[in-house]
Design a protein around this motif. Structure first.
Motif, short mmCIF file in Angstrom:
data_model
loop_
_atom_site.label_atom_id
_atom_site.label_comp_id
_atom_site.label_asym_id
_atom_site.label_seq_id
_atom_site.Cartn_x
_atom_site.Cartn_y
_atom_site.Cartn_z
N GLU A 315 -78.88 108.69 -25.86
CA GLU A 315 -78.77 109.41 -24.58
C GLU A 315 -78.63 110.91 -24.81
N HIS A 316 -77.86 111.28 -25.81
CA HIS A 316 -77.67 112.69 -26.13
C HIS A 316 -79.01 113.34 -26.51
N PHE A 317 -79.79 112.66 -27.33
CA PHE A 317 -81.08 113.23 -27.74
C PHE A 317 -82.05 113.31 -26.56
N PHE A 318 -82.10 112.26 -25.72
CA PHE A 318 -82.99 112.28 -24.55
C PHE A 318 -82.61 113.43 -23.61
N ARG A 319 -81.30 113.55 -23.34
CA ARG A 319 -80.85 114.52 -22.34
C ARG A 319 -80.91 115.95 -22.86
N ASN A 320 -80.38 116.17 -24.05
CA ASN A 320 -80.19 117.53 -24.53
C ASN A 320 -81.38 118.09 -25.30
N HIS A 321 -82.14 117.23 -25.96
CA HIS A 321 -83.27 117.72 -26.74
C HIS A 321 -84.58 117.65 -25.95
N HIS A 322 -84.63 116.78 -24.93
CA HIS A 322 -85.89 116.61 -24.19
C HIS A 322 -85.70 116.79 -22.69
N GLN A 323 -84.48 117.08 -22.25
CA GLN A 323 -84.19 117.29 -20.83
C GLN A 323 -84.68 116.13 -19.97
N ILE A 324 -84.58 114.91 -20.49
CA ILE A 324 -84.96 113.72 -19.73
C ILE A 324 -83.69 113.15 -19.10
N GLU A 325 -83.63 113.17 -17.77
CA GLU A 325 -82.45 112.70 -17.05
C GLU A 325 -82.64 111.31 -16.44
N GLN A 326 -83.81 110.74 -16.57
CA GLN A 326 -84.07 109.43 -15.98
C GLN A 326 -83.24 108.35 -16.68
N PRO A 327 -82.94 107.26 -15.97
CA PRO A 327 -82.18 106.16 -16.60
C PRO A 327 -82.96 105.53 -17.74
N ILE A 328 -82.23 104.93 -18.65
CA ILE A 328 -82.83 104.28 -19.83
C ILE A 328 -82.61 102.78 -19.70
N ASP A 329 -83.69 102.03 -19.71
CA ASP A 329 -83.60 100.58 -19.57
C ASP A 329 -82.80 100.00 -20.73
N ARG A 330 -81.98 98.99 -20.40
CA ARG A 330 -81.12 98.40 -21.44
C ARG A 330 -81.93 97.74 -22.55
N GLN A 331 -83.18 97.33 -22.26
CA GLN A 331 -84.00 96.75 -23.31
C GLN A 331 -84.36 97.79 -24.37
N VAL A 332 -84.42 99.06 -23.96
CA VAL A 332 -84.66 100.13 -24.93
C VAL A 332 -83.45 100.26 -25.85
N PHE A 333 -82.25 100.20 -25.26
CA PHE A 333 -81.05 100.26 -26.09
C PHE A 333 -80.97 99.06 -27.04
N ASP A 334 -81.36 97.87 -26.54
CA ASP A 334 -81.36 96.69 -27.41
C ASP A 334 -82.29 96.91 -28.60
N PHE A 335 -83.47 97.45 -28.32
CA PHE A 335 -84.44 97.72 -29.38
C PHE A 335 -83.87 98.71 -30.40
N LEU A 336 -83.25 99.78 -29.90
CA LEU A 336 -82.71 100.81 -30.80
C LEU A 336 -81.59 100.25 -31.66
N GLN A 337 -80.76 99.38 -31.10
CA GLN A 337 -79.61 98.88 -31.85
C GLN A 337 -79.99 97.80 -32.86
N LEU A 338 -81.12 97.14 -32.66
CA LEU A 338 -81.52 96.08 -33.58
C LEU A 338 -82.29 96.61 -34.79
N ARG A 339 -82.70 97.85 -34.75
CA ARG A 339 -83.45 98.43 -35.86
C ARG A 339 -82.54 98.82 -37.01
N ASP A 340 -83.13 98.90 -38.19
CA ASP A 340 -82.43 99.47 -39.35
C ASP A 340 -82.80 100.95 -39.43
N TYR A 341 -81.85 101.75 -39.91
CA TYR A 341 -82.07 103.19 -40.00
C TYR A 341 -81.70 103.69 -41.40
#
Length: 459
Positions: A315-341
């Motif tokens: 959310e920090h990167f979307f809001r502050n680096h790209h000025q995207i204020e739209q809601p983020i679908d929870r499936q996107v969060f699920d995808f992000l959390q299931l990945r390895d980094y």
């Protein structure tokens, strides 16, 4: 005027001594409020004990405190404590331990701790806007960063690539309380060129070598009264390590091509993704320099050890680096959390950048905004893999005599705990994820663990 107020709970029956201590604290403008049986401890508190106090009862109170991030606990003994008891208290989560009648000015000790903790939490709150995260692991790291910044010792920041070492170094410089503090000078040790690297650090005289057409100050001179940040310190060439050690020890250095000693006083902050202790054993890093640079070491955790911070970071990167204020679908969060980094926060940021650049219009960010090159491998997802850790855990349970029902109960309780943590305590969302009723999770939170075993113990 009351300077501070805190709760307290006694674990000693030496009431006369306890009354005297409370009276002394009251005279020092520190107000105490007794913690009753059903009260939830919040904020700073004190426990009073002696060598006969019950460790089990004390541990219950410490565990209750651990649910509140800002709770700090002082343990005050009214009699001498065995050293083993003192260490047990610290390991259990107590912040400060001392015997009241064995120290000078105990009231001032407590007042100074309370004052420092207020300052600490204020800095941590401010730091969270830049070093984003709210997990316990990350907040503990931020508190350590503030502690280091407010000290005056050299700091060594360790951690894998992409964990934010350079950003932390700059924040340490920002928080540094020197009244005449100058700039933070950055040297990337991976870019030091053999033969010219001494010039980068120490500067050079005109004509010291080919193309040295002017006298030049090096990083050490530029960092005078400021901070010298050596990024990737493990890459510093061995010949330079001895010269740099003198600059640290004596505060003096020579420009390349000069015979004159010059002075520079600076605070050193270093960072590395290498294990410098291991490099010392291999002969790649000087032991004396290692001891000198590691006055205080902070290891930044990899993202896999605080994955609950991924939604907050995204959310920090979307809001502050790209000025995207739209809601983020929870499936996107699920995808992000299931990945390895393996690239940690830097890799997460790059992934968010790709999603943000693909997102069009004013609607929410959905999984349709995820570039196809980042899609998961659906062939591997079609049959859920059984973790080797889980197999080892079940083996251990069977060897300890547990049957199928007991094993199923333990796994179910762990699944409930994981789902609740994943949804940051939101029982309704956790129940939807598990396909069970919210009431089941409410009962889970109130109930004792099914077994004395934990995944950590049986893994």
């Amino acid at each position: 005027m009351v300077l501070s107020s805190l709760w307290y709970k006694p674990f000693t029956r030496q009431n006369a001594l306890l009354v005297d201590i409370i009276h002394q604290l009251d005279k020092g403008n520190i107000s105490l409020k007794a913690l009753h049986m059903n009260d939830m401890p919040t904020g700073p508190g004190m426990i009073f004990l002696d060598s006969f106090s019950s460790p089990v009862e004390i541990q219950e109170t410490i565990d209750a405190c651990s649910t509140e991030e800002t709770t700090k606990l002082i343990a005050v003994s009214v009699s001498p404590l065995p050293t083993s008891f003192t260490w047990m208290l610290l390991q259990s989560g107590v912040t400060e331990v001392f015997s009241w009648f064995e120290v000078e000015k105990p009231v001032q000790i407590i007042a100074s701790r309370l004052s420092y903790w207020r300052v600490l939490e204020e800095h941590v709150g401010s730091l969270q806007t830049k070093l984003v995260g709210k997990s316990k692991r990350w907040l503990d790291t931020l508190r350590q960063i503030v502690d280091m910044a407010l000290s005056n010792c050299p700091v060594l920041i360790t951690g894998e690539s992409g964990t934010g070492k350079e950003l932390v170094a700059h924040e340490i410089h920002t928080l540094d309380i020197r009244f005449d503090k100058q700039d933070c000078i950055v040297v990337d040790c991976t870019n030091l060129i053999p033969g010219l690297s001494g010039s980068e650090l120490f500067g050079h005289e005109k004509g010291a070598f080919t193309n040295a057409i002017n006298t030049r100050d090096g990083a050490i001179a530029l960092a005078h009264k400021g901070t010298l940040f050596l990024d990737e310190l493990g890459e510093l060439p061995l010949p330079l390590q001895a010269e740099f050690l003198r600059a640290l020890q004596e505060g003096t250095y020579k420009r390349v091509g000069s015979n004159n000693w010059r002075k520079s006083q600076f605070r050193l902050v270093s960072a590395t993704n290498r294990d410098l202790a291991d490099e010392v054993k291999k002969g790649n890093f000087r032991q004396d320099l290692f001891y000198r640079v590691s006055g205080w070491t902070c290891q930044l955790p990899p993202l896999r050890e605080h994955k609950e911070d991924i939604p907050v970071l995204a959310e920090h990167f979307f809001r502050n680096h790209h000025q995207i204020e739209q809601p983020i679908d929870r499936q996107v969060f699920d995808f992000l959390q299931l990945r390895d980094y393996p690239g940690n926060v830097r890799e997460l940021q790059q992934l968010v950048n790709r999603i943000a650049n693909k997102h069009l219009g004013e609607g929410p960010i959905t999984i349709g905004d995820i570039p196809q090159s980042d899609w998961p491998d659906f062939r591997r997802m079609s049959t859920p893999p059984v973790s080797n850790d889980l197999e080892l855990a079940i083996n251990s349970l069977m060897y300890n005599g547990l049957g199928l029902k007991e094993i199923k109960d333990i796994v179910a309780e762990i699944a409930k705990k994981v789902a609740i943590n994943h949804e940051n305590g939101n029982l309704k969302m956790a129940a939807q994820r598990l396909g069970c009723s919210e009431r089941i999770l409410q009962m889970h939170q109130k109930a004792e663990p099914v077994s004395g075993f934990t995944m950590q113990q049986i893994g």
